[in-house]
Design a protein around this motif. Structure first.
Motif, PDB file in Angstrom:
ATOM      1  N   ARG A  99      70.666 -19.616 -15.104  1.00 25.61           N
ATOM      2  CA  ARG A  99      69.007 -19.603 -14.648  1.00 25.61           C
ATOM      3  C   ARG A  99      68.347 -20.272 -15.650  1.00 25.61           C
ATOM      4  N   SER A 100      67.686 -21.367 -15.243  1.00 30.67           N
ATOM      5  CA  SER A 100      66.757 -22.153 -16.092  1.00 30.67           C
ATOM      6  C   SER A 100      67.725 -22.652 -17.215  1.00 30.67           C
ATOM      7  N   GLY A 101      68.576 -23.250 -16.816  1.00 26.43           N
ATOM      8  CA  GLY A 101      69.356 -24.115 -17.901  1.00 26.43           C
ATOM      9  C   GLY A 101      70.319 -23.139 -18.902  1.00 26.43           C
ATOM     10  N   ARG A 102      70.314 -21.880 -18.834  1.00 27.62           N
ATOM     11  CA  ARG A 102      70.971 -21.080 -19.774  1.00 27.62           C
ATOM     12  C   ARG A 102      71.650 -20.165 -18.676  1.00 27.62           C
ATOM     13  N   TYR A 103      72.796 -19.530 -19.439  1.00 30.07           N
ATOM     14  CA  TYR A 103      73.614 -18.513 -18.831  1.00 30.07           C
ATOM     15  C   TYR A 103      73.131 -17.123 -19.361  1.00 30.07           C
ATOM     16  N   ARG A 104      73.083 -16.162 -18.333  1.00 32.11           N
ATOM     17  CA  ARG A 104      72.915 -14.886 -18.179  1.00 32.11           C
ATOM     18  C   ARG A 104      74.134 -13.902 -18.210  1.00 32.11           C
ATOM     19  N   VAL A 105      74.510 -13.074 -19.208  1.00 31.02           N
ATOM     20  CA  VAL A 105      75.609 -12.343 -19.242  1.00 31.02           C
ATOM     21  C   VAL A 105      75.103 -10.811 -19.339  1.00 31.02           C
ATOM     22  N   THR A 106      75.588 -10.034 -18.342  1.00 30.26           N
ATOM     23  CA  THR A 106      75.001  -8.765 -18.332  1.00 30.26           C
ATOM     24  C   THR A 106      76.220  -7.943 -18.673  1.00 30.26           C
ATOM     25  N   VAL A 107      75.885  -7.066 -19.801  1.00 31.70           N
ATOM     26  CA  VAL A 107      76.708  -6.250 -20.185  1.00 31.70           C
ATOM     27  C   VAL A 107      76.411  -4.582 -20.281  1.00 31.70           C
ATOM     28  N   GLU A 108      77.487  -3.934 -20.196  1.00 35.96           N
ATOM     29  CA  GLU A 108      77.525  -2.379 -20.375  1.00 35.96           C
ATOM     30  C   GLU A 108      78.192  -2.078 -21.725  1.00 35.96           C
ATOM     31  N   ARG A 109      77.199  -1.469 -22.559  1.00 35.44           N
ATOM     32  CA  ARG A 109      77.832  -0.776 -23.872  1.00 35.44           C
ATOM     33  C   ARG A 109      78.317   0.457 -23.711  1.00 35.44           C
ATOM     34  N   LEU A 110      79.522   0.590 -23.794  1.00 35.99           N
ATOM     35  CA  LEU A 110      80.437   1.816 -23.752  1.00 35.99           C
ATOM     36  C   LEU A 110      80.724   2.630 -24.985  1.00 35.99           C
TER      37      LEU A 110
END
Length: 515
Positions: free
Chosen positions: A274-285
């Motif tokens: 999105r908008s030229g950048r990568y978005r990484v969704t992370v679960e902290r375990l």
């Protein structure tokens, strides 16, 4: 939280960036701290480039007490990865079994082995900082030129042979199996295997592997905890530290530079652009696998190195849900098993020793090189007359990852006869070998009906889903460097050396992208 570079840039331009809670910015993110992810981190660090490595598993540091890993057959919660998602772990989903009952039967855990059932086959991957190298047998065979050319028609074999294979072996600290260790009583089955190969007319090849044989000698002399020498070298890790997993080679060197930040227990669930950048969704375990929080990492460049199951799963999901819509039709295709077979030999009267030491000492290739077979030690402490073997070849068919909208997840479709010719060839070679027992033996495959895949490969094949060096078509700054890059096979050998050499080759060409 924005990093220092972002804050400085915003201050200089007069802009004020407000990020949502739980969102941070990084220049380079690597998903996965296994073989390819560790190599990428090391090469970037060498070039002075900072990276953040997100790894869903935990760290497994070798300690003096020798109890880092669970021991077979007395395995505990540390063995199996179980994150609570539908279809994970060794239990296939049973429609009438409530989720609470499933959780009670097999609680969440951040264990070593990620075992996933896909309907007609089962994949096994390593989970943790070090990835598959924590649990693999450490073998580093090099493919034959002819087989390599058939599988990788656009990659010059001479280039791999002269540069990248030797480089990868050196940096992985490969050693050839030595004579003095082979003479030990713990390696009776390996000596027997060599004799059988010679009698059958097959040329035994000494195995290069990622084991420190000085530590194995210390095990044999009683100066180190018996681990590899009693068969505890595969699946359950190696408590003596004899196995040089990449968290102790490539990744350790990367972290020593101060340029690499590794975050264990950070499970990447989604990626988007999105908008030229990568978005990484992370679960902290937490260490039990419970989700302690969810955050987003925004980055300029994203390297996927989560392996031959999770990398195609992430990419197919992103493409088909519109998060990365410009990925091409080859993403998800060309997935294969590397022809994995797991035959067992049962002798009638010939003793095979107990416990049987590892790692494997000898491998052999069929005439023409289309099949490779090897034997590794069995960990049971009593005489069984069993010899655990592996066979590999180039599969006939290939699987396809697709997105199932109803289940909201990517699933693997694998043709049930995809390994038929490999299975037949491996069986033929194994029968040639068992015929050499003077007092008789049989060979059988306990996984014939539901294959056990220890080397899942493909789904993001080089030259199709990517360019020749791992750049995903359709996006700038998005890369795949791991086992998913292999086109379903590494040409009838164990894949680790080829994965490492290909990652080194790709990074030689793409490192300039990060300047």
């Amino acid at each position: 939280m924005a990093d220092k570079a972002s804050r400085a840039e915003n201050a200089a331009s007069g802009r004020r960036t407000v990020r949502p809670p739980g969102e941070e910015s990084r220049a380079v993110v690597i998903v996965g701290a296994g073989l390819a992810g560790s190599i990428a981190a090391y090469r970037l660090a060498q070039a002075g480039i900072e990276s953040t490595v997100l790894e869903r598993g935990q760290r497994w540091p070798i300690t003096g007490s020798g109890d880092t890993f669970p021991r077979f057959p007395s395995c505990d919660k540390r063995l199996i990865w179980r994150d609570g998602t539908v279809g994970d772990g060794v239990l296939p989903r049973v429609p009438w079994l409530p989720d609470k009952a499933r959780e009670a039967l097999w609680p969440r855990s951040t264990g070593l082995l990620d075992i996933a059932w896909h309907g007609n086959l089962t994949t096994v991957c390593g989970a943790g900082v070090g990835g598959g190298t924590l649990v693999y047998g450490g073998m580093l065979p090099q493919p034959d030129a002819e087989q390599f050319g058939e599988v990788f028609p656009d990659v010059p074999y001479e280039e791999m042979r002269e540069d990248y294979y030797p480089r990868a072996r050196r940096r992985l600290r490969a050693q050839v199996f030595p004579d003095d260790v082979l003479k030990s009583r713990r390696y009776r089955s390996n000596r027997l295997w060599k004799t059988l190969l010679e009698r059958s007319g097959m040329a035994p090849e000494r195995v290069y592997s990622t084991f420190d044989f000085d530590v194995i000698r210390a095990e044999l002399s009683g100066e180190a905890k018996p681990s590899a020498t009693v068969g505890q070298y595969l699946f359950t890790g190696c408590n003596s530290g004899a196995k040089m997993s990449v968290d102790r080679t490539y990744l350790a060197r990367a972290e020593a530079t101060g340029k690499t930040s590794v975050r264990p227990l950070h499970n990447v669930t989604r990626i988007a652009h999105r908008s030229g950048r990568y978005r990484v969704t992370v679960e902290r375990l937490d260490r039990n696998g419970t989700v302690a929080g969810v955050s987003t990492v925004v980055c300029d460049r994203l390297i996927l190195a989560a392996g031959g199951v999770h990398t195609p799963r992430l990419l197919v999901t992103a493409r088909d849900t519109g998060a990365l819509p410009d990925l091409n039709e080859h993403v998800g295709a060309g997935w294969g098993t590397n022809g994995d077979q797991a035959p067992l030999i049962k002798t009638f009267t010939t003793p095979t020793g107990a416990p049987q030491g590892g790692p494997p000492a000898f491998l052999a290739r069929s005439r023409g090189g289309s099949v490779m077979v090897s034997h590794g030690g069995y960990p049971l402490p009593f005489e069984t007359g069993l010899m655990q073997c592996t066979g590999l070849g180039v599969p006939d068919g290939y699987g396809q990852w697709t997105y199932d909208a109803a289940r909201e997840r990517a699933v693997l479709d694998w043709p049930s006869q995809g390994d038929r010719s490999v299975r037949r060839k491996v069986a033929s070679v194994m029968h040639e070998i068992t015929d050499q027992f003077r007092h008789g033996a049989i060979v059988f495959d306990p996984f014939k009906r539901n294959p056990l895949v220890l080397h899942p490969l493909g789904g993001v094949a080089v030259g199709r889903a990517t360019d020749s060096y791992g750049r995903l078509h359709g996006y700038r700054g998005l890369y795949c460097l791991d086992s998913a890059l292999m086109p379903g096979s590494t040409a009838a050998v164990n894949p680790a050396l080829t994965i490492a050499a290909m990652a080194e080759r790709c990074l030689d060409h793409i490192i300039a992208d990060f300047g």
